[in-house]
Design a protein around this motif. Sequence first.
Motif, PDB file in Angstrom:
ATOM      1  N   ALA A   1     -88.838 -65.079  -4.234  1.00 31.61           N
ATOM      2  CA  ALA A   1     -88.681 -64.162  -3.105  1.00 31.61           C
ATOM      3  C   ALA A   1     -89.304 -64.754  -1.843  1.00 31.61           C
ATOM      4  O   ALA A   1     -88.748 -64.608  -0.744  1.00 31.61           O
ATOM      5  CB  ALA A   1     -89.322 -62.813  -3.422  1.00 31.61           C
ATOM      6  N   LEU A   2     -90.413 -65.442  -1.967  1.00 32.71           N
ATOM      7  CA  LEU A   2     -91.047 -66.084  -0.820  1.00 32.71           C
ATOM      8  C   LEU A   2     -90.151 -67.181  -0.250  1.00 32.71           C
ATOM      9  O   LEU A   2     -89.967 -67.272   0.968  1.00 32.71           O
ATOM     10  CB  LEU A   2     -92.409 -66.663  -1.221  1.00 32.71           C
ATOM     11  N   ILE A   3     -89.589 -67.983  -1.124  1.00 37.19           N
ATOM     12  CA  ILE A   3     -88.663 -69.029  -0.668  1.00 37.19           C
ATOM     13  C   ILE A   3     -87.444 -68.392   0.000  1.00 37.19           C
ATOM     14  O   ILE A   3     -86.981 -68.854   1.044  1.00 37.19           O
ATOM     15  CB  ILE A   3     -88.261 -69.939  -1.849  1.00 37.19           C
ATOM     16  N   GLY A   4     -86.920 -67.329  -0.597  1.00 41.44           N
ATOM     17  CA  GLY A   4     -85.785 -66.625   0.009  1.00 41.44           C
ATOM     18  C   GLY A   4     -86.129 -66.040   1.365  1.00 41.44           C
ATOM     19  O   GLY A   4     -85.311 -66.069   2.292  1.00 41.44           O
ATOM     20  N   TRP A   5     -87.338 -65.495   1.516  1.00 42.21           N
ATOM     21  CA  TRP A   5     -87.765 -64.935   2.792  1.00 42.21           C
ATOM     22  C   TRP A   5     -87.828 -66.031   3.863  1.00 42.21           C
ATOM     23  O   TRP A   5     -87.421 -65.827   5.012  1.00 42.21           O
ATOM     24  CB  TRP A   5     -89.121 -64.265   2.610  1.00 42.21           C
ATOM     25  N   LEU A   6     -88.342 -67.213   3.475  1.00 40.27           N
ATOM     26  CA  LEU A   6     -88.406 -68.330   4.430  1.00 40.27           C
ATOM     27  C   LEU A   6     -87.013 -68.806   4.822  1.00 40.27           C
ATOM     28  O   LEU A   6     -86.750 -69.089   6.000  1.00 40.27           O
ATOM     29  CB  LEU A   6     -89.229 -69.475   3.830  1.00 40.27           C
ATOM     30  N   ILE A   7     -86.110 -68.899   3.852  1.00 43.56           N
ATOM     31  CA  ILE A   7     -84.730 -69.314   4.146  1.00 43.56           C
ATOM     32  C   ILE A   7     -84.045 -68.265   5.021  1.00 43.56           C
ATOM     33  O   ILE A   7     -83.311 -68.611   5.961  1.00 43.56           O
ATOM     34  CB  ILE A   7     -83.952 -69.563   2.837  1.00 43.56           C
ATOM     35  N   ASP A   8     -84.287 -66.984   4.739  1.00 44.96           N
ATOM     36  CA  ASP A   8     -83.722 -65.915   5.564  1.00 44.96           C
ATOM     37  C   ASP A   8     -84.201 -66.013   7.008  1.00 44.96           C
ATOM     38  O   ASP A   8     -83.423 -65.801   7.951  1.00 44.96           O
ATOM     39  CB  ASP A   8     -84.103 -64.542   5.009  1.00 44.96           C
ATOM     40  N   GLY A   9     -85.464 -66.299   7.194  1.00 42.73           N
ATOM     41  CA  GLY A   9     -86.001 -66.447   8.551  1.00 42.73           C
ATOM     42  C   GLY A   9     -85.384 -67.633   9.271  1.00 42.73           C
ATOM     43  O   GLY A   9     -85.140 -67.586  10.479  1.00 42.73           O
ATOM     44  N   TRP A  10     -85.123 -68.678   8.533  1.00 42.93           N
ATOM     45  CA  TRP A  10     -84.541 -69.879   9.123  1.00 42.93           C
ATOM     46  C   TRP A  10     -83.063 -69.674   9.475  1.00 42.93           C
ATOM     47  O   TRP A  10     -82.607 -70.100  10.524  1.00 42.93           O
ATOM     48  CB  TRP A  10     -84.718 -71.028   8.133  1.00 42.93           C
ATOM     49  N   LEU A  11     -82.335 -68.986   8.585  1.00 42.82           N
ATOM     50  CA  LEU A  11     -80.906 -68.753   8.805  1.00 42.82           C
ATOM     51  C   LEU A  11     -80.618 -67.460   9.559  1.00 42.82           C
ATOM     52  O   LEU A  11     -79.487 -67.267  10.025  1.00 42.82           O
ATOM     53  CB  LEU A  11     -80.165 -68.724   7.462  1.00 42.82           C
ATOM     54  N   GLY A  12     -81.569 -66.550   9.642  1.00 37.90           N
ATOM     55  CA  GLY A  12     -81.362 -65.270  10.309  1.00 37.90           C
ATOM     56  C   GLY A  12     -80.506 -64.306   9.503  1.00 37.90           C
ATOM     57  O   GLY A  12     -79.752 -63.521  10.074  1.00 37.90           O
ATOM     58  N   THR A  13     -80.628 -64.329   8.199  1.00 37.03           N
ATOM     59  CA  THR A  13     -79.801 -63.479   7.332  1.00 37.03           C
ATOM     60  C   THR A  13     -80.625 -62.448   6.584  1.00 37.03           C
ATOM     61  O   THR A  13     -80.207 -61.992   5.520  1.00 37.03           O
ATOM     62  CB  THR A  13     -79.060 -64.352   6.304  1.00 37.03           C
ATOM     63  N   ARG A  14     -81.780 -62.078   7.119  1.00 31.83           N
ATOM     64  CA  ARG A  14     -82.661 -61.162   6.395  1.00 31.83           C
ATOM     65  C   ARG A  14     -81.942 -59.930   5.941  1.00 31.83           C
ATOM     66  O   ARG A  14     -81.164 -59.389   6.701  1.00 31.83           O
ATOM     67  CB  ARG A  14     -83.854 -60.779   7.260  1.00 31.83           C
ATOM     68  N   PRO A  15     -82.141 -59.399   4.781  1.00 32.12           N
ATOM     69  CA  PRO A  15     -82.935 -59.758   3.602  1.00 32.12           C
ATOM     70  C   PRO A  15     -82.085 -60.322   2.473  1.00 32.12           C
ATOM     71  O   PRO A  15     -82.504 -60.293   1.320  1.00 32.12           O
ATOM     72  CB  PRO A  15     -83.521 -58.422   3.213  1.00 32.12           C
ATOM     73  N   TRP A  16     -80.876 -60.798   2.742  1.00 30.94           N
ATOM     74  CA  TRP A  16     -79.913 -61.085   1.675  1.00 30.94           C
ATOM     75  C   TRP A  16     -80.300 -62.269   0.794  1.00 30.94           C
ATOM     76  O   TRP A  16     -80.200 -62.184  -0.435  1.00 30.94           O
ATOM     77  CB  TRP A  16     -78.520 -61.262   2.264  1.00 30.94           C
ATOM     78  N   VAL A  17     -80.703 -63.374   1.356  1.00 26.04           N
ATOM     79  CA  VAL A  17     -81.072 -64.535   0.528  1.00 26.04           C
ATOM     80  C   VAL A  17     -82.336 -64.213  -0.270  1.00 26.04           C
ATOM     81  O   VAL A  17     -82.446 -64.570  -1.443  1.00 26.04           O
ATOM     82  CB  VAL A  17     -81.249 -65.790   1.396  1.00 26.04           C
ATOM     83  N   MET A  18     -83.274 -63.493   0.346  1.00 29.84           N
ATOM     84  CA  MET A  18     -84.492 -63.120  -0.367  1.00 29.84           C
ATOM     85  C   MET A  18     -84.169 -62.249  -1.581  1.00 29.84           C
ATOM     86  O   MET A  18     -84.700 -62.472  -2.674  1.00 29.84           O
ATOM     87  CB  MET A  18     -85.455 -62.371   0.545  1.00 29.84           C
ATOM     88  N   LEU A  19     -83.290 -61.264  -1.404  1.00 29.19           N
ATOM     89  CA  LEU A  19     -82.925 -60.403  -2.528  1.00 29.19           C
ATOM     90  C   LEU A  19     -82.209 -61.184  -3.625  1.00 29.19           C
ATOM     91  O   LEU A  19     -82.454 -60.977  -4.815  1.00 29.19           O
ATOM     92  CB  LEU A  19     -82.058 -59.241  -2.044  1.00 29.19           C
ATOM     93  N   ALA A  20     -81.314 -62.084  -3.216  1.00 29.11           N
ATOM     94  CA  ALA A  20     -80.588 -62.883  -4.207  1.00 29.11           C
ATOM     95  C   ALA A  20     -81.555 -63.757  -5.009  1.00 29.11           C
ATOM     96  O   ALA A  20     -81.468 -63.823  -6.246  1.00 29.11           O
ATOM     97  CB  ALA A  20     -79.534 -63.740  -3.514  1.00 29.11           C
ATOM     98  N   LEU A  21     -82.488 -64.402  -4.315  1.00 29.09           N
ATOM     99  CA  LEU A  21     -83.442 -65.260  -5.024  1.00 29.09           C
ATOM    100  C   LEU A  21     -84.441 -64.442  -5.841  1.00 29.09           C
ATOM    101  O   LEU A  21     -84.919 -64.905  -6.883  1.00 29.09           O
ATOM    102  CB  LEU A  21     -84.168 -66.181  -4.055  1.00 29.09           C
TER     103      LEU A  21
END
Length: 106
Positions: A65-85
């Motif tokens: 979830a932490l990695i997903g949150w960082l990727i979401d912040g980088w891509l601007g897709t919050r919270p979808w990548v975090m939830l998927a991961l």
Amino acid sequence: MAENEPWQDPRLPEDARLTSLEKRLKQAQLEDAARSGRNDKASHKGRSQGMRILSDLVGIPFGSALIGWLIDGWLGTRPWVMLALLFLGFGIAVRNVLWIARQRPE
């Protein structure tokens, strides 16, 4: 006055009854361990497996979830990548727990 009071002089000889009791208690513990088939090594491995299961169930989803949150912040897709991961991390943790549970604690 009891012989084994805390204020007893430590230089006095040890009570023979207490020594005999300790020997009999040690022998009874050894016989019980032999009868039940237990040993300390198996209990330590079981405890180790339990701690590994706990750390997997907490650490893997949190880390993913932490990695997903960082990727979401980088891509601007919050919270979808975090939830998927996060769900992927739960799946991986459950798979690891099932794999650990199949191992014998001996």
